[in-house]
Scaffold this active site. Structure first.
Site, short mmCIF file in Angstrom:
data_model
loop_
_atom_site.label_atom_id
_atom_site.label_comp_id
_atom_site.label_asym_id
_atom_site.label_seq_id
_atom_site.Cartn_x
_atom_site.Cartn_y
_atom_site.Cartn_z
N ARG A 129 40.48 44.34 35.60
CA ARG A 129 41.64 43.48 35.83
C ARG A 129 42.53 43.40 34.62
O ARG A 129 43.75 43.30 34.73
CB ARG A 129 41.14 42.09 36.23
CG ARG A 129 42.21 41.04 36.36
CD ARG A 129 41.65 39.72 36.86
NE ARG A 129 41.00 39.89 38.15
CZ ARG A 129 39.97 39.15 38.59
NH1 ARG A 129 39.48 38.20 37.83
NH2 ARG A 129 39.46 39.36 39.77
N TYR A 130 41.93 43.38 33.46
CA TYR A 130 42.67 43.21 32.21
C TYR A 130 42.75 44.54 31.47
O TYR A 130 41.95 45.44 31.71
CB TYR A 130 41.92 42.21 31.32
CG TYR A 130 41.86 40.80 31.84
CD1 TYR A 130 42.96 39.96 31.76
CD2 TYR A 130 40.68 40.29 32.38
CE1 TYR A 130 42.89 38.65 32.21
CE2 TYR A 130 40.61 38.97 32.83
CZ TYR A 130 41.71 38.16 32.74
OH TYR A 130 41.64 36.86 33.18
N ARG B 21 39.27 45.28 28.93
CA ARG B 21 37.88 44.89 29.21
C ARG B 21 37.58 44.98 30.69
O ARG B 21 38.48 44.83 31.53
CB ARG B 21 37.60 43.48 28.69
CG ARG B 21 38.56 42.40 29.16
CD ARG B 21 38.64 41.31 28.08
NE ARG B 21 39.36 40.13 28.50
CZ ARG B 21 40.69 40.03 28.54
NH1 ARG B 21 41.46 41.09 28.26
NH2 ARG B 21 41.27 38.89 28.89
N CYS C 114 19.93 37.06 41.59
CA CYS C 114 19.94 35.96 40.63
C CYS C 114 18.62 35.22 40.73
O CYS C 114 17.96 35.26 41.76
CB CYS C 114 21.07 34.99 40.95
SG CYS C 114 22.68 35.77 40.86
N CYS D 113 23.24 29.89 43.25
CA CYS D 113 24.05 28.68 43.11
C CYS D 113 24.91 28.53 44.36
O CYS D 113 25.56 29.49 44.79
CB CYS D 113 24.94 28.78 41.89
SG CYS D 113 24.02 29.32 40.43
N CYS E 120 28.67 29.61 44.17
CA CYS E 120 28.93 30.91 43.51
C CYS E 120 30.23 31.58 43.95
O CYS E 120 30.54 31.65 45.14
CB CYS E 120 27.78 31.85 43.78
SG CYS E 120 28.00 33.47 43.02
N ARG F 268 30.75 34.73 43.77
CA ARG F 268 30.39 35.97 44.48
C ARG F 268 29.40 35.71 45.61
O ARG F 268 28.54 36.53 45.92
CB ARG F 268 29.84 37.01 43.49
CG ARG F 268 30.95 37.63 42.72
CD ARG F 268 30.62 38.75 41.78
NE ARG F 268 31.65 38.65 40.76
CZ ARG F 268 31.43 38.26 39.51
NH1 ARG F 268 30.19 38.07 39.08
NH2 ARG F 268 32.43 38.12 38.68
N ASP G 172 36.74 28.19 42.17
CA ASP G 172 37.53 29.17 42.90
C ASP G 172 37.58 28.82 44.39
O ASP G 172 36.74 28.08 44.89
CB ASP G 172 36.92 30.57 42.73
CG ASP G 172 37.03 31.08 41.29
OD1 ASP G 172 38.04 30.76 40.63
OD2 ASP G 172 36.10 31.78 40.84
N ASP H 122 41.16 30.63 37.55
CA ASP H 122 41.20 32.07 37.81
C ASP H 122 42.17 32.25 38.98
O ASP H 122 41.89 31.79 40.10
CB ASP H 122 39.79 32.58 38.15
CG ASP H 122 39.48 33.88 37.43
OD1 ASP H 122 40.43 34.65 37.16
OD2 ASP H 122 38.29 34.14 37.16
N LYS I 15 42.71 34.68 34.38
CA LYS I 15 42.47 33.29 34.01
C LYS I 15 43.72 32.69 33.37
O LYS I 15 44.29 33.28 32.46
CB LYS I 15 41.30 33.22 33.04
CG LYS I 15 40.00 33.74 33.62
CD LYS I 15 38.92 33.78 32.56
CE LYS I 15 37.62 34.33 33.12
NZ LYS I 15 37.70 35.78 33.45
#
Ligand SMILES: *Cc1c(COP(=O)(O)O)cnc(C)c1O
Ligand code: SF4
Length: 361
Positions: free
Chosen positions: A90-91, A94, A103, A107, A110, A112, A271, A308, A315
């Protein structure tokens, strides 16, 4: 099998096991866990003090997950920003490299949620090789963020293979690992793991504590063990209704993080992920949290509050209105609400120069 792997195997994966333990009615929760997987290690389950508390809310499925129609499964447009599977570019300099589909705990909030722990998140030798090739072919990528899922659920050998391959790419300057393992399965942070990790510096770890009750002697020791290996430790918190949407709770969290040598890095606005609306706060509440931090506690403990941007815009930092106006005079407000004015010297000099040029003509 290592101890942490055995602990992971004994995690609870069905809501009925949890509800039975706490004597509550398990209605509807099985179908929630069928859609979005559940896994709670015994260590994390033991942090629950009562039904519905901040630990419970993060770990135990909720019927509200099934009735959220606010937005979409992939609000950050990660899939469309993935030139190869499981790598988000995206950037400019990086990339986010998803190296694990699992995981230690799933969570409930989450980002994702659409894929972690599910069959549609395929990560194997081939996708890893594709990701590594992409990084090799794009020398502008100087920072690689390993994420998932949780990279620390990989075996030491698998993770070391990835780190070694990345370190062999001259354009990769820094490597970061995003992991919730120190919080939910701190037993994974073994001496063997940190001995391996420290060979791949400069390596940074960003972990993910959301509530002061998650900072225990065990999770604190895990973080300090990583810090002792020379790994700068950061923390990314998500602002969550019923978990940490209270400025005093958040302040205590930031202070306790510093005490275990973890530097608060980001607070994220939740999000717009399908199935998580019951966690979302307003942006005003986030600004209130930031207002309660700056000046009121160590500046080291004040992270950046970011949203985000939906659609993959990146962000965007959000600050309370410390800057009241900006002209020749910059009007400022401090943490106590007092107003100050500051003369903008640069603007003055710039204007003088302009005048001088005009006079000359
Ligand atoms: C968050 C994120 C990063 C890292 O952003 P920093 O502000 O450098 O921490 C990189 N790529 C993607 C896709 C991200 O979501
Ligand atoms: S550890 Fe991270 S990726 Fe895994 S479920 Fe929690 S928030 Fe999602």
């Amino acid at each position: 099998m290592e101890t942490w792997q055995k602990l992971l195997q004994t995690s609870l994966t069905r809501p009925a096991e949890v509800t039975r333990r706490f004597g509550v009615n398990p209605t509807d929760l099985e179908e929630v866990a069928d859609r979005y997987p559940m896994r709670i290690p015994a260590y994390y389950l033991n942090l629950i003090k009562e039904v519905g508390d901040p630990i419970w809310r993060q770990a135990v499925p909720d019927a509200a997950e099934m009735s959220d129609s606010v937005c979409c499964s992939d609000p950050l447009d990660e899939e469309n920003q993935s030139p190869v599977p499981n790598l988000v570019h995206r950037y400019p300099d990086r990339v986010l490299f998803l190296v694990s589909s699992e995981c230690a705990m799933y969570c409930r909030f989450c980002t994702r949620k659409r894929k972690v722990g599910g069959d549609n998140m395929v990560i194997n030798r081939q996708t890893l090789e594709q990701g590594l090739d992409y990084i090799r072919q794009h020398p502008q990528v100087r920072d690689v963020i390993l994420s998932g899922g949780d990279p620390l659920l990989l075996s030491d050998e698998r993770l070391e293979w990835i780190l070694k391959e990345l370190r062999a790419i001259p354009s990769v300057e820094i490597i970061r690992i995003g992991t919730r393992v120190p919080v939910v399965l701190p037993q994974r942070i073994t001496i063997g793991l940190v001995r391996m990790l420290r060979r791949y510096h400069p390596l940074f770890i960003n972990t993910h504590f959301n509530h002061p009750d998650e900072i225990t002697e065990t999770s604190g020791k895990a973080c300090m063990r990583l810090a002792d290996a020379g790994i700068p430790m950061g923390n990314q918190t998500v602002l969550l209704r019923g978990v940490n949407d209270d400025p005093q709770v958040m302040k205590r969290l930031m202070q306790k993080l510093l005490a275990i040598r973890v530097k608060p890095y980001y607070i994220y606005q939740a999000d717009l992920v399908e199935g998580t609306d019951h966690f979302r706060t307003t942006v005003e509440e986030g600004i209130e949290v930031m207002r309660a931090l700056r000046g009121h506690t160590s500046g080291m403990g004040v992270p950046a509050y970011v949203i985000d941007a939906p659609g993959g815009g990146g962000k965007i930092p959000i600050l309370p209105d410390y800057l009241q106006s900006m002209g020749d005079e910059v009007v400022l407000k401090n943490y106590r609400g007092q107003t100050f004015s500051y003369t903008n010297a640069e603007v003055k000099i710039e204007e003088n120069r302009q005048t001088a040029v005009n006079d000359h003509h």
